[in-house]
Design a protein around this motif. Structure first.
Motif, mmCIF file in Angstrom:
data_model
loop_
_atom_site.group_PDB
_atom_site.id
_atom_site.type_symbol
_atom_site.label_atom_id
_atom_site.label_comp_id
_atom_site.label_asym_id
_atom_site.label_seq_id
_atom_site.Cartn_x
_atom_site.Cartn_y
_atom_site.Cartn_z
ATOM 1 N N GLY A 261 27.463 -12.201 9.517
ATOM 2 C CA GLY A 261 27.468 -11.752 8.131
ATOM 3 C C GLY A 261 27.161 -12.848 7.133
ATOM 4 N N LEU A 262 26.490 -13.900 7.567
ATOM 5 C CA LEU A 262 26.236 -15.037 6.680
ATOM 6 C C LEU A 262 24.952 -14.901 5.863
ATOM 7 C CD1 LEU A 262 27.175 -18.262 8.695
ATOM 8 C CD2 LEU A 262 28.408 -17.216 6.789
ATOM 9 N N GLU A 263 24.119 -13.897 6.180
ATOM 10 C CA GLU A 263 22.802 -13.824 5.564
ATOM 11 C C GLU A 263 22.855 -13.880 4.038
ATOM 12 O OE1 GLU A 263 24.075 -11.587 7.629
ATOM 13 O OE2 GLU A 263 23.070 -12.097 9.513
ATOM 14 N N ASP A 264 23.791 -13.142 3.443
ATOM 15 C CA ASP A 264 23.897 -13.115 1.986
ATOM 16 C C ASP A 264 25.313 -13.432 1.516
ATOM 17 O OD1 ASP A 264 25.099 -10.851 2.958
ATOM 18 O OD2 ASP A 264 24.299 -9.505 1.419
ATOM 19 N N ALA A 265 26.114 -14.064 2.365
ATOM 20 C CA ALA A 265 27.522 -14.301 2.050
ATOM 21 C C ALA A 265 27.684 -15.350 0.962
ATOM 22 C CB ALA A 265 28.274 -14.727 3.310
ATOM 23 N N ASP A 266 28.627 -15.112 0.045
ATOM 24 C CA ASP A 266 28.988 -16.149 -0.918
ATOM 25 C C ASP A 266 30.291 -16.842 -0.544
ATOM 26 O OD1 ASP A 266 30.917 -14.228 -1.554
ATOM 27 O OD2 ASP A 266 29.837 -13.541 -3.329
ATOM 28 N N ARG A 267 31.060 -16.232 0.385
ATOM 29 C CA ARG A 267 32.280 -16.822 0.923
ATOM 30 C C ARG A 267 32.267 -16.698 2.445
ATOM 31 N NH1 ARG A 267 36.181 -12.885 -1.210
ATOM 32 N NH2 ARG A 267 34.297 -11.704 -1.730
ATOM 33 N N ALA A 268 32.808 -17.710 3.119
ATOM 34 C CA ALA A 268 32.797 -17.684 4.581
ATOM 35 C C ALA A 268 34.000 -18.413 5.134
ATOM 36 C CB ALA A 268 31.512 -18.310 5.125
ATOM 37 N N ILE A 269 34.333 -18.077 6.367
ATOM 38 C CA ILE A 269 35.363 -18.765 7.142
ATOM 39 C C ILE A 269 34.686 -19.487 8.296
ATOM 40 C CG2 ILE A 269 37.182 -18.330 8.859
ATOM 41 C CD1 ILE A 269 38.374 -16.279 6.950
ATOM 42 N N VAL A 270 35.135 -20.701 8.579
ATOM 43 C CA VAL A 270 34.726 -21.436 9.779
ATOM 44 C C VAL A 270 35.912 -21.454 10.731
ATOM 45 C CG1 VAL A 270 33.986 -23.653 10.730
ATOM 46 C CG2 VAL A 270 33.061 -22.868 8.547
ATOM 47 N N ALA A 271 35.698 -21.032 11.973
ATOM 48 C CA ALA A 271 36.799 -20.949 12.940
ATOM 49 C C ALA A 271 36.273 -21.184 14.344
ATOM 50 C CB ALA A 271 37.489 -19.587 12.859
ATOM 51 N N ILE A 272 37.203 -21.557 15.232
ATOM 52 C CA ILE A 272 36.887 -21.680 16.649
ATOM 53 C C ILE A 272 37.930 -20.910 17.453
ATOM 54 C CG2 ILE A 272 35.691 -23.891 16.496
ATOM 55 C CD1 ILE A 272 38.183 -25.319 17.260
ATOM 56 N N GLY A 273 37.550 -20.478 18.663
ATOM 57 C CA GLY A 273 38.486 -19.799 19.546
ATOM 58 C C GLY A 273 38.648 -18.321 19.237
ATOM 59 N N SER A 274 39.765 -17.754 19.679
ATOM 60 C CA SER A 274 39.978 -16.310 19.610
ATOM 61 C C SER A 274 40.051 -15.782 18.187
ATOM 62 C CB SER A 274 41.255 -15.942 20.370
ATOM 63 O OG SER A 274 42.379 -16.592 19.815
ATOM 64 N N THR A 275 40.438 -16.611 17.237
ATOM 65 C CA THR A 275 40.546 -16.162 15.846
ATOM 66 C C THR A 275 39.197 -15.733 15.288
ATOM 67 O OG1 THR A 275 42.429 -17.631 15.522
ATOM 68 C CG2 THR A 275 41.337 -16.848 13.535
ATOM 69 N N ALA A 276 38.122 -16.259 15.841
ATOM 70 C CA ALA A 276 36.794 -15.849 15.391
ATOM 71 C C ALA A 276 36.585 -14.356 15.625
ATOM 72 C CB ALA A 276 35.714 -16.662 16.109
ATOM 73 N N GLY A 277 37.111 -13.836 16.731
ATOM 74 C CA GLY A 277 36.961 -12.412 17.007
ATOM 75 C C GLY A 277 37.695 -11.557 15.989
ATOM 76 N N THR A 278 38.913 -11.962 15.633
ATOM 77 C CA THR A 278 39.674 -11.236 14.615
ATOM 78 C C THR A 278 38.971 -11.306 13.268
ATOM 79 O OG1 THR A 278 41.690 -11.895 15.791
ATOM 80 C CG2 THR A 278 41.957 -10.977 13.588
ATOM 81 N N THR A 279 38.404 -12.465 12.967
ATOM 82 C CA THR A 279 37.722 -12.638 11.685
ATOM 83 C C THR A 279 36.507 -11.720 11.578
ATOM 84 O OG1 THR A 279 38.433 -14.955 11.670
ATOM 85 C CG2 THR A 279 36.705 -14.337 10.121
ATOM 86 N N LYS A 280 35.834 -11.463 12.677
ATOM 87 C CA LYS A 280 34.680 -10.554 12.648
ATOM 88 C C LYS A 280 35.106 -9.154 12.188
ATOM 89 C CE LYS A 280 32.076 -13.014 16.209
ATOM 90 N NZ LYS A 280 31.584 -13.013 17.620
ATOM 91 N N ASP A 281 36.270 -8.702 12.658
ATOM 92 C CA ASP A 281 36.763 -7.393 12.227
ATOM 93 C C ASP A 281 37.033 -7.384 10.728
ATOM 94 O OD1 ASP A 281 36.653 -6.425 14.813
ATOM 95 O OD2 ASP A 281 38.750 -6.869 15.254
ATOM 96 N N ILE A 361 48.201 -14.813 13.732
ATOM 97 C CA ILE A 361 47.464 -14.663 12.480
ATOM 98 C C ILE A 361 46.935 -13.238 12.469
ATOM 99 C CG2 ILE A 361 45.325 -15.619 13.482
ATOM 100 C CD1 ILE A 361 44.741 -16.696 10.604
ATOM 101 N N TYR A 362 47.134 -12.549 11.358
ATOM 102 C CA TYR A 362 46.819 -11.134 11.269
ATOM 103 C C TYR A 362 45.607 -10.907 10.370
ATOM 104 C CZ TYR A 362 51.542 -10.773 13.174
ATOM 105 O OH TYR A 362 52.660 -10.916 13.958
ATOM 106 N N THR A 363 45.055 -9.698 10.484
ATOM 107 C CA THR A 363 43.881 -9.381 9.671
ATOM 108 C C THR A 363 44.193 -9.516 8.180
ATOM 109 O OG1 THR A 363 44.460 -7.025 9.803
ATOM 110 C CG2 THR A 363 42.837 -7.861 11.396
ATOM 111 N N GLN A 364 45.425 -9.157 7.781
ATOM 112 C CA GLN A 364 45.764 -9.282 6.361
ATOM 113 C C GLN A 364 45.808 -10.748 5.925
ATOM 114 O OE1 GLN A 364 47.623 -7.673 8.679
ATOM 115 N NE2 GLN A 364 49.835 -8.000 8.365
ATOM 116 N N ASP A 365 46.160 -11.645 6.863
ATOM 117 C CA ASP A 365 46.125 -13.074 6.536
ATOM 118 C C ASP A 365 44.705 -13.524 6.233
ATOM 119 O OD1 ASP A 365 48.910 -13.403 7.013
ATOM 120 O OD2 ASP A 365 48.526 -13.577 9.158
ATOM 121 N N LEU A 366 43.771 -13.059 7.043
ATOM 122 C CA LEU A 366 42.383 -13.460 6.861
ATOM 123 C C LEU A 366 41.784 -12.813 5.620
ATOM 124 C CD1 LEU A 366 41.418 -13.226 10.623
ATOM 125 C CD2 LEU A 366 41.629 -15.325 9.284
ATOM 126 N N GLU A 367 42.203 -11.598 5.319
ATOM 127 C CA GLU A 367 41.769 -10.978 4.068
ATOM 128 C C GLU A 367 42.264 -11.789 2.876
ATOM 129 O OE1 GLU A 367 42.807 -6.883 3.774
ATOM 130 O OE2 GLU A 367 41.664 -6.276 5.548
#
Length: 399
Positions: A261-281, A361-367
């Motif tokens: 989702g970086l093509e037109d993103a103005d905000r982004a998260i950088v992550a490694i490991g399993s949290t990246a999968g949660t962040t995609k959701d 870490i929960y989806t609401q945390d990432l939101e």
């Protein structure tokens, strides 16, 4: 050409063990430690059942496991092992030697918090302890990637222009003990993929004697360390070549850094490991609400893919860097690397530390992280920290 594959319900540890069985290394020194124990336990069962012919060496400690692995690899044996947390801390003396001796050992790491206090759950403290040892460091997002990266690792470590040890990180319990469908290649396909172990200089080649592990004086040490740096600099190109080959074999394409989702993103998260999968959701959910957010997932941490990261984040205004480890008294390790890589760019960075000792870490945390990126940025923030307990401990132990 994409070959047939079987879909099996496996934990990340079982998937890693399946990869090791299919590779069938010559030597596998073992010492159990939670949460990587299921890797060596499942693989030992494969050997006992005759499904692999590997020489398993039972040792008295993780330090001995890495010592045996380095010796076996330099003697001409494809060698793999596994560890976690305090085990990696104990073997780190020899972990340095593995890289300096150019022994292409592959090690699965069930990432776990370091003591103290003692904790058996996931964070990246152990991998970050070893980040300057000269090893290549890969991180899996899920059980499928644990399998695939374990198959990529020996080819990468033995790549002629690299010849360095490789560790594959998988979040303890979150990946090692969680089951999900994993697509496995046929055994014959894997054997064809990994090929025969070839080391240009063997300890046992008496016709061409070599010196291994010499004492280095000031007139040579600098150059020997720089040689490891040069080898690490060649890793991105080697890994890109191998992932393209692996995509043709498996149908699964991997990148050093993967934008979502970086093509037109103005905000982004950088992550490694399993949290990246949660962040995609979370990215998917927020984009449905019209928010331009994205993720940059790093599968390669060492050598740090600075150029690829700069290119991927070039059009993003604000970036949150999520660290599952702390460098006590300094900037968190991933944040420090991203800051250095983006030095001089207009990208604004915010540091977050999360998930230490396995805290969820929960989806609401990432939101919330994405929401805070719309506000003024500041010092490192800590997701899920129980500040009242910290304040109480501070009052009990005044400085």
């Amino acid at each position: 050409m994409l070959k047939s594959a079987s879909l099996v319900l496996l934990t990340g540890a079982e998937a890693a063990a399946e990869a090791v069985r299919q590779i069938n290394p010559d030597v596998f020194p073992v010492y159990p430690i939670t949460p990587q124990t299921p890797i060596i336990q499942n693989f030992a069962q494969f050997v006992a059942d005759g499904a692999a012919s590997t020489e398993i060496i039972n040792v008295e400690s993780e330090h001995s496991a890495m010592s045996a692995a380095v010796a076996a690899a330099l003697a001409g044996a494809r060698t793999m092992t596994a560890t976690s947390s305090q085990g990696l801390a104990l073997m780190v003396e020899i972990v340095y030697l593995a890289a300096s001796l150019r022994a292409p050992v592959v090690m699965a790491v069930g990432n776990r918090a370091l003591s103290g206090p003692i904790n058996i759950h996931a964070d990246h403290s152990d991998a970050m302890l070893a980040r300057d040892t000269g090893w290549v460091q890969l991180f899996a997002e899920n059980a499928q990637e644990a399998y695939d990266l374990m198959l990529l690792a020996p080819r990468l470590g033995e790549y002629p222009e690299v010849r360095l040890p490789v560790m594959v990180g998988m979040d303890g319990f979150t990946i090692t003990h969680s089951a999900e469908p994993v697509s496995l290649l046929d055994d014959a396909e894997v054997r064809g993929w990994v090929g025969e172990y070839q080391l240009p200089y063997s300890l046992l080649d008496t016709q061409n004697p070599i010196t291994v592990g010499p004492f280095a004086m000031p007139d040579s040490y600098f150059e020997l360390r720089y040689a490891i740096e040069q080898a690490l600099e060649r890793v991105p190109a080697a890994l890109d070549d191998l992932t393209q080959q692996y995509a043709r074999l498996s149908g699964r394409a991997y990148q050093l850094v993967e934008g979502y989702g970086l093509e037109d993103a103005d905000r982004a998260i950088v992550a490694i490991g399993s949290t990246a999968g949660t962040t995609k959701d979370v990215v998917d959910a927020l984009r449905q609400r019209g928010e331009k957010v994205g993720l940059l997932e790093l599968r390669l941490f060492r050598p740090f893919p600075a150029k690829a990261l700069r290119e991927a984040l070039a059009k993003v205004s604000k970036v949150a860097v999520l660290d599952r480890a702390m460098s006590l008294g300094a900037s968190p390790p991933l944040f420090a690397e991203v800051s250095a890589a983006l030095y001089g760019s207009p990208v604004q960075l915010q540091s977050y530390v999360y998930g230490l000792g396995g805290r969820e870490i929960y989806t609401q945390d990432l939101e919330q992280v994405f929401a805070e990126l719309q506000e003024p940025l500041g010092p490192s923030r800590f997701i899920g920290l129980k500040t009242q307990e910290v304040d109480h401990a501070r009052s009990e132990n005044p400085s």
